[in-house]
Structures are given as structure tokens and as C-alpha cells.
Design a protein around this motif. Structure first.
Motif, short mmCIF file in Angstrom:
data_model
loop_
_atom_site.label_atom_id
_atom_site.label_comp_id
_atom_site.label_asym_id
_atom_site.label_seq_id
_atom_site.Cartn_x
_atom_site.Cartn_y
_atom_site.Cartn_z
N GLY A 102 0.75 -1.24 0.00
CA GLY A 102 0.00 0.00 0.00
C GLY A 102 0.77 1.29 0.00
N PHE A 103 2.08 1.25 -0.22
CA PHE A 103 2.85 2.49 -0.28
C PHE A 103 2.66 3.14 -1.64
CE2 PHE A 103 5.82 0.42 2.93
CZ PHE A 103 5.34 1.17 4.00
N SER A 104 2.68 4.46 -1.66
CA SER A 104 2.60 5.20 -2.92
C SER A 104 3.96 5.14 -3.63
CB SER A 104 2.22 6.66 -2.66
OG SER A 104 3.31 7.34 -2.05
N ARG B 146 0.60 2.72 7.73
CA ARG B 146 -0.21 1.79 6.91
C ARG B 146 -1.01 0.85 7.79
NH1 ARG B 146 -3.43 1.26 3.09
NH2 ARG B 146 -3.28 -0.65 1.90
N ILE B 147 -0.43 0.38 8.89
CA ILE B 147 -1.16 -0.49 9.82
C ILE B 147 -2.36 0.27 10.39
CG2 ILE B 147 -1.03 -1.59 12.11
CD1 ILE B 147 1.86 -2.44 11.34
N LYS C 180 11.22 7.72 -2.20
CA LYS C 180 11.98 8.26 -1.07
C LYS C 180 12.77 7.17 -0.37
CE LYS C 180 8.78 12.00 0.00
NZ LYS C 180 7.72 12.43 0.92
N PHE C 181 12.15 6.04 -0.18
CA PHE C 181 12.79 4.91 0.48
C PHE C 181 14.00 4.43 -0.32
CE2 PHE C 181 12.98 0.27 1.24
CZ PHE C 181 13.25 0.29 2.60
N LEU C 182 13.83 4.28 -1.62
CA LEU C 182 14.93 3.82 -2.47
C LEU C 182 16.04 4.86 -2.57
CD1 LEU C 182 12.90 2.08 -5.32
CD2 LEU C 182 14.23 0.96 -3.52
N ASP C 183 15.67 6.13 -2.66
CA ASP C 183 16.67 7.20 -2.73
C ASP C 183 17.51 7.24 -1.46
OD1 ASP C 183 15.78 7.86 -5.25
OD2 ASP C 183 14.68 9.65 -4.61
N LYS D 132 14.05 4.23 9.49
CA LYS D 132 13.09 5.07 10.21
C LYS D 132 11.91 5.42 9.31
CE LYS D 132 11.53 7.74 13.51
NZ LYS D 132 10.34 7.20 14.12
N LEU D 133 12.20 5.78 8.06
CA LEU D 133 11.14 6.09 7.12
C LEU D 133 10.25 4.87 6.90
CD1 LEU D 133 9.98 8.20 5.10
CD2 LEU D 133 11.48 7.20 3.39
N LEU D 134 10.86 3.71 6.77
CA LEU D 134 10.10 2.48 6.59
C LEU D 134 9.24 2.20 7.82
CD1 LEU D 134 9.37 -0.06 5.00
CD2 LEU D 134 11.42 -1.14 5.96
N GLN D 135 9.83 2.32 8.99
CA GLN D 135 9.09 2.07 10.23
C GLN D 135 7.88 3.01 10.33
OE1 GLN D 135 11.02 3.20 13.93
NE2 GLN D 135 10.19 1.38 14.93
N ASP D 136 8.08 4.28 10.07
CA ASP D 136 6.99 5.25 10.12
C ASP D 136 5.90 4.90 9.09
OD1 ASP D 136 8.40 6.57 12.09
OD2 ASP D 136 9.05 8.22 10.78
#
Length: 128
Positions: free
Chosen positions: A60-62, A93-94, A68-71, A84-88
Motif C-alpha cells: 500500500g505504499f505510494s 499503513r497499519i 523516497k525509500f529507495l533514494d 526510520k522512514l520504513l518504520q513510520d
């Protein structure tokens, strides 16, 4: 395996997507295959990035969030910002999915009430 190169069709077959899908993610600058003439050639890194992209979409990520995650992966060797970005993002999403679950439960309950009421109304004999 890390030295292998793939055409768009080959990588698409491995990932279960079309070559058009790969080109779409290239236009969004999420992957950047090499070119040999007019053909795109994908390597191990492109395949790994595509797996992350597809997983991100599935949960469900845009595309902006995935980018942003890959960059950050490329920019931050410690990967702390990325984690941290992934955790947030995962926590957000949860929360969204839990709210959707509540909304679905409420809607199903309301629909069952309507279903019962309409069935009861249909089963009643007309008054004369």
C-alpha cells in the motif's frame, strides 16, 4: 547470478510483470536500466529494486513513498534514515488498515440489517 543481465521480457517474466510495467517504473525514475542500442538491459540491482517496488505497492505504499525509500538507500550508507522512514510508513499503513477494517465491519453490519429488513418486508403478506 549478480553478473546476469536481463531483457525487459526476461526480467518481467521472473517478476511476474510485463515489460511495459518495467518501462513505467523507469519513467518514474525508480529503476534505471542500461541501454545497448535501443534495448534496455537490466541487472541484479534493477531486479532487486523492482522486488522492493512491487512489495511496497502490494502493501500500500505510494510511488512517492517508495521513491523516497529507495533514494535514501543510495544516499545513507548506515540505512538508519531509510529504516526510520520504513518504520513510520509501516506504522501509518497499519493504522490505515485497522481503520478500514473497522469501517468494513460497520458497513457489513449495516448491510446485514438492511438485508434482514428487506427480507422480512418481502415475506410479509400484503394487507387487504
Amino acid at each position: 547470478m549478480k553478473d546476469e543481465l536481463y531483457t525487459a521480457t526476461e526480467l518481467g517474466d521472473i517478476l511476474g510483470v510485463s515489460a511495459r510495467t518495467l518501462r513505467f517504473y523507469e519513467t518514474k525514475q525508480l529503476i534505471s536500466p542500461k541501454r545497448v542500442g535501443n534495448r534496455r538491459i537490466y541487472n541484479y540491482k534493477d531486479g532487486a529494486r523492482m522486488k522492493l517496488i512491487l512489495r511496497g505497492k502490494r502493501i500500500g505504499f505510494s510511488l512517492d513513498e517508495i521513491k523516497k525509500f529507495l533514494d535514501l538507500y543510495d544516499a545513507d550508507p548506515s540505512q538508519k534514515k531509510q529504516l526510520k522512514l520504513l518504520q513510520d510508513g509501516v506504522e501509518q499503513r497499519i493504522a490505515q488498515l485497522n481503520q478500514q477494517k473497522k469501517d468494513i465491519t460497520k458497513t457489513l453490519s449495516e448491510l446485514k440489517e438492511i438485508q434482514s429488513a428487506t427480507a422480512e418486508a418481502l415475506n410479509q403478506k400484503p394487507n387487504k
